[in-house]
Scaffold this active site. Structure first.
Site, short mmCIF file in Angstrom:
data_model
loop_
_atom_site.label_atom_id
_atom_site.label_comp_id
_atom_site.label_asym_id
_atom_site.label_seq_id
_atom_site.Cartn_x
_atom_site.Cartn_y
_atom_site.Cartn_z
CB ILE A 81 -1.03 0.06 1.16
CG1 ILE A 81 -0.35 0.02 2.53
CG2 ILE A 81 -2.07 -1.05 1.01
CD1 ILE A 81 -1.27 0.50 3.65
CE1 TYR A 109 6.64 -1.92 16.91
CE2 TYR A 109 6.39 -1.78 19.29
CZ TYR A 109 5.95 -2.25 18.07
OH TYR A 109 4.84 -3.03 18.02
CB THR A 143 -1.40 -0.89 19.50
OG1 THR A 143 -0.74 -1.61 20.54
CG2 THR A 143 -0.85 0.52 19.47
CD GLU A 145 3.86 -0.65 22.47
OE1 GLU A 145 3.64 -1.86 22.31
OE2 GLU A 145 4.91 -0.09 22.16
NE ARG A 186 7.47 -0.70 23.17
CZ ARG A 186 7.29 -1.88 23.75
NH1 ARG A 186 8.33 -2.58 24.14
NH2 ARG A 186 6.07 -2.35 23.94
CE1 TYR A 189 2.62 -0.80 16.19
CE2 TYR A 189 2.53 -0.89 18.58
CZ TYR A 189 2.06 -1.29 17.35
OH TYR A 189 1.02 -2.20 17.28
CD1 TRP A 219 -5.81 -9.11 21.06
CD2 TRP A 219 -6.54 -9.37 18.96
NE1 TRP A 219 -6.85 -8.22 20.85
CE2 TRP A 219 -7.30 -8.37 19.58
CE3 TRP A 219 -6.80 -9.72 17.63
CZ2 TRP A 219 -8.32 -7.68 18.90
CZ3 TRP A 219 -7.81 -9.04 16.96
CH2 TRP A 219 -8.57 -8.04 17.59
CB VAL A 257 13.39 -8.42 28.21
CG1 VAL A 257 13.78 -6.95 28.14
CG2 VAL A 257 13.69 -9.13 26.89
CG ASP A 341 8.27 -3.57 28.55
OD1 ASP A 341 7.34 -3.52 27.72
OD2 ASP A 341 8.67 -4.62 29.06
P1 NAD Z 1 1.18 -9.03 11.34
O1 NAD Z 1 2.52 -8.45 11.19
O2 NAD Z 1 1.07 -10.51 11.43
O3 NAD Z 1 0.23 -8.53 10.16
C1 NAD Z 1 0.38 -7.32 9.48
C2 NAD Z 1 0.28 -7.61 7.98
O4 NAD Z 1 0.32 -6.36 7.27
C3 NAD Z 1 1.47 -8.45 7.47
O5 NAD Z 1 1.00 -9.59 6.78
C4 NAD Z 1 2.20 -7.50 6.53
O6 NAD Z 1 2.77 -8.15 5.40
C5 NAD Z 1 1.09 -6.54 6.11
N1 NAD Z 1 1.62 -5.25 5.66
C6 NAD Z 1 2.46 -4.43 6.35
N2 NAD Z 1 2.77 -3.36 5.58
C7 NAD Z 1 2.12 -3.50 4.41
C8 NAD Z 1 2.06 -2.72 3.23
N3 NAD Z 1 2.76 -1.58 3.10
N4 NAD Z 1 1.28 -3.15 2.21
C9 NAD Z 1 0.60 -4.33 2.31
N5 NAD Z 1 0.62 -5.11 3.42
C10 NAD Z 1 1.38 -4.70 4.45
O7 NAD Z 1 0.53 -8.37 12.67
P2 NAD Z 1 -0.85 -8.67 13.42
O8 NAD Z 1 -0.52 -9.18 14.77
O9 NAD Z 1 -1.76 -9.43 12.55
O10 NAD Z 1 -1.39 -7.18 13.63
C11 NAD Z 1 -2.34 -6.56 12.79
C12 NAD Z 1 -2.66 -5.16 13.32
O11 NAD Z 1 -3.08 -5.22 14.69
C13 NAD Z 1 -1.49 -4.19 13.28
O12 NAD Z 1 -1.95 -2.91 12.91
C14 NAD Z 1 -0.99 -4.15 14.71
O13 NAD Z 1 -0.39 -2.91 15.03
C15 NAD Z 1 -2.28 -4.37 15.49
N6 NAD Z 1 -2.02 -4.97 16.81
C16 NAD Z 1 -1.89 -6.32 16.99
C17 NAD Z 1 -1.66 -6.83 18.26
C18 NAD Z 1 -1.61 -8.30 18.55
O14 NAD Z 1 -1.76 -8.65 19.71
N7 NAD Z 1 -1.43 -9.20 17.59
C19 NAD Z 1 -1.51 -5.98 19.34
C20 NAD Z 1 -1.60 -4.61 19.12
C21 NAD Z 1 -1.87 -4.13 17.86
N1 UDP Z 2 10.02 -10.37 26.22
C1 UDP Z 2 10.89 -11.19 26.93
N2 UDP Z 2 11.60 -12.15 26.24
C2 UDP Z 2 11.46 -12.36 24.90
C3 UDP Z 2 10.55 -11.53 24.19
C4 UDP Z 2 9.85 -10.55 24.88
O1 UDP Z 2 11.06 -11.04 28.15
O2 UDP Z 2 12.11 -13.27 24.36
C5 UDP Z 2 9.19 -9.36 26.96
C6 UDP Z 2 9.22 -7.94 26.44
O3 UDP Z 2 10.32 -7.23 26.97
C7 UDP Z 2 7.88 -7.41 26.91
C8 UDP Z 2 6.96 -8.63 26.85
O4 UDP Z 2 7.83 -9.76 26.82
O5 UDP Z 2 7.98 -7.00 28.27
C9 UDP Z 2 5.99 -8.67 25.67
O6 UDP Z 2 6.68 -8.52 24.49
P1 UDP Z 2 6.03 -8.56 23.03
O7 UDP Z 2 7.13 -8.58 22.04
O8 UDP Z 2 5.05 -9.66 22.91
O9 UDP Z 2 5.24 -7.18 22.83
P2 UDP Z 2 4.56 -6.06 23.72
O10 UDP Z 2 3.53 -6.72 24.59
O11 UDP Z 2 5.63 -5.39 24.52
O12 UDP Z 2 3.96 -5.17 22.71
#
Ligand code: NAD
Ligand code: UDP
Length: 393
Positions: A81, A109, A143, A145, A186, A189, A219, A257, A341
């Site tokens: 995109i 990040y 997020t 975050e 950090r 993001y 998740w 960590v 963190d």
């Molecule tokens: P992910 O990295 O598995 O999925 C993101 C997808 O977006 C990837 O497949 C990547 O190829 C695609 N992508 C990135 N840049 C692109 C571009 N320029 N064009 C086309 N495709 C592109 O991550 P996820 O865990 O599935 O997360 C999805 C969303 O949810 C993200 O916005 C992330 O910030 C948010 N999120 C997820 C979690 C979680 O717990 N998994 C937590 C907080 C936020």
């Molecule tokens: N972390 C850790 N060991 C690892 C990877 C992550 O201790 O091998 C810690 C990291 O410092 C953070 C937490 O686990 O406190 C969750 O990390 P994650 O990468 O899942 O993402 P976050 O929840 O910080 O977005």
């Protein structure tokens, strides 16, 4: 059954089939959402991503789905995109756009802050603009975050108010966003995600954009990230689930960590996807809202997570658990300069409960059991081979 016309929304109205433009559909969350939409709904998905490995099982060789029950309802478009003129047309063809695309692994990040900021803010701008200009609904993935650190984290360690939920529970419409200084990259993001949230909110307020913002709280489940050296770069650092899975598969100690004292709440991907489906199918209840999606009952420190994963992995693999399951590592050593963190993340569930009646179901033990069973089944053989025959350099 999937396409049955009897499905109704939370207000008893029939749900009409829609076309969804899903950006980032090939990622962890996207792959689960595509699966859910194909197996349980009549909706059509235009799946946009640069990768399709995680949704390959839903597609045929032509990137459609001939031969599946959902034939004709999913179409993969290999699109970056950042620079592809097809984006606006695909958004225009759809009733709803869901934007999941992002760089979202903490190891990036502070080491790739420019890519992180561009991906989470600049690259999302045209998506918001096209939705707003064409009167299309947008579900945007932000997020947890965005909250940064808790207010309580600034109190002295033994202060009684640290135990008061007012000082740590994260509420969509009340809690401030508290990030560290600029040199702690950090937060690049979180800050980029915050600004795109504010922009979307402003598009709603000034131009009537119909939007929903999702704030996922850790998740986790099958297909999250990659296992270094197997289906991702050997030196890559994925999120904690995949880091710890990798250590367990290789029989190495899990790295904590800075002592693993940070706290997280983990929610099973399949529970969380239920919440997203409710948002998709109940626009009147979801539009204009920001939703925390997490499981406040599944809180652990990272150290406790490591211990529980070691125990669960021993059970599902039949291998004996290590006597010293963890080792401490400094954040500077593990992530490099500029890491910082979030201390604690408990989602308030009031808004999603009231609007969508959603609650998470799966306990941490159960979700780790099904996830680690998947990790073992998917990777154990490949890891054994990789260890036995190191790649010639
Ligand atoms: P992910 O990295 O598995 O999925 C993101 C997808 O977006 C990837 O497949 C990547 O190829 C695609 N992508 C990135 N840049 C692109 C571009 N320029 N064009 C086309 N495709 C592109 O991550 P996820 O865990 O599935 O997360 C999805 C969303 O949810 C993200 O916005 C992330 O910030 C948010 N999120 C997820 C979690 C979680 O717990 N998994 C937590 C907080 C936020
Ligand atoms: N972390 C850790 N060991 C690892 C990877 C992550 O201790 O091998 C810690 C990291 O410092 C953070 C937490 O686990 O406190 C969750 O990390 P994650 O990468 O899942 O993402 P976050 O929840 O910080 O977005």
């Amino acid at each position: 059954a999937a396409a049955s016309s009897s499905r109704s929304d939370l207000d008893g109205k029939p749900i009409k089939a829609m076309t969804i433009c899903m950006i980032g559909a090939g990622g962890f969350i996207g792959s689960h959402l595509c699966e859910k939409l194909m197996s349980e709904t009549p909706h059509t998905v235009l799946a946009l991503d640069v990768y399709s490995d995680k949704i390959r099982h839903l597609l045929d060789d032509a990137g459609t789905a001939a031969g599946h029950p959902w034939a004709g309802r999913i179409h993969f478009h290999r699109i970056n995109i950042k620079h592809d003129s097809r984006l606006e047309g695909l958004i225009k063809m759809s009733d709803l756009t869901i934007n999941l695309a992002a760089i979202c692994t903490p190891a990036d990040y502070n080491t790739r802050p420019l890519d992180t900021i561009y991906s989470n803010f600049i690259d999302a701008l045209p998506v918001v603009k096209y939705c707003s200009e064409n009167g299309k609904r947008l579900i945007h993935f932000s997020t947890c975050e965005i909250y940064g650190k808790t207010i309580g984290s600034f109190l002295p360690k033994d202060h009684p108010l640290r135990q008061d939920p007012e000082f740590y529970v994260l509420k969509e419409d009340v809690s401030p966003c508290i990030f560290g200084p600029i040199e702690k990259q950090r937060w690049s993001y979180a800050c980029a995600k915050q600004l795109i949230e504010r922009l979307i909110y402003a598009e709603g307020a000034e131009n009537g954009l119909e939007f929903t913002i999702v704030r996922p709280f850790n998740w986790i489940g099958p297909r999250m990230d990659f296992i270094p050296g197997i289906d991702g770069p050997s030196e890559g650092v994925p999120r904690v689930l995949a880091c710890f899975s990798n250590n367990l598969l290789r029989g190495e100690p899990l790295k904590l960590v800075d002592g693993g004292q940070s706290q997280r709440t983990f929610v099973y991907i399949k529970d969380a996807i239920e919440a997203v489906l409710l948002m998709i199918e109940n626009p009147a209840r979801a539009n204009g809202h920001i939703f925390n999606v997490g499981n406040p009952n599944n809180e652990v420190t990272v150290k406790q997570l490591a211990e529980m994963m070691s125990e669960v992995y021993a059970k599902v693999s039949g291998e004996r658990a290590r006597e010293v399951p963890t080792v401490d590592v400094s954040s500077k050593e593990f992530y490099g300069e500029g890491y910082d963190d979030s201390d604690k993340r408990i989602p308030d569930m009031t808004i999603i409960n009231k609007q969508l009646g959603w609650n998470p179901k799966t306990s941490l033990w159960d979700l780790l059991e099904s996830t680690l069973t998947y990790q073992h089944r998917t990777y154990a053989e490949a890891i054994k081979k990789a260890i036995a025959k190191p790649i010639a350099s």
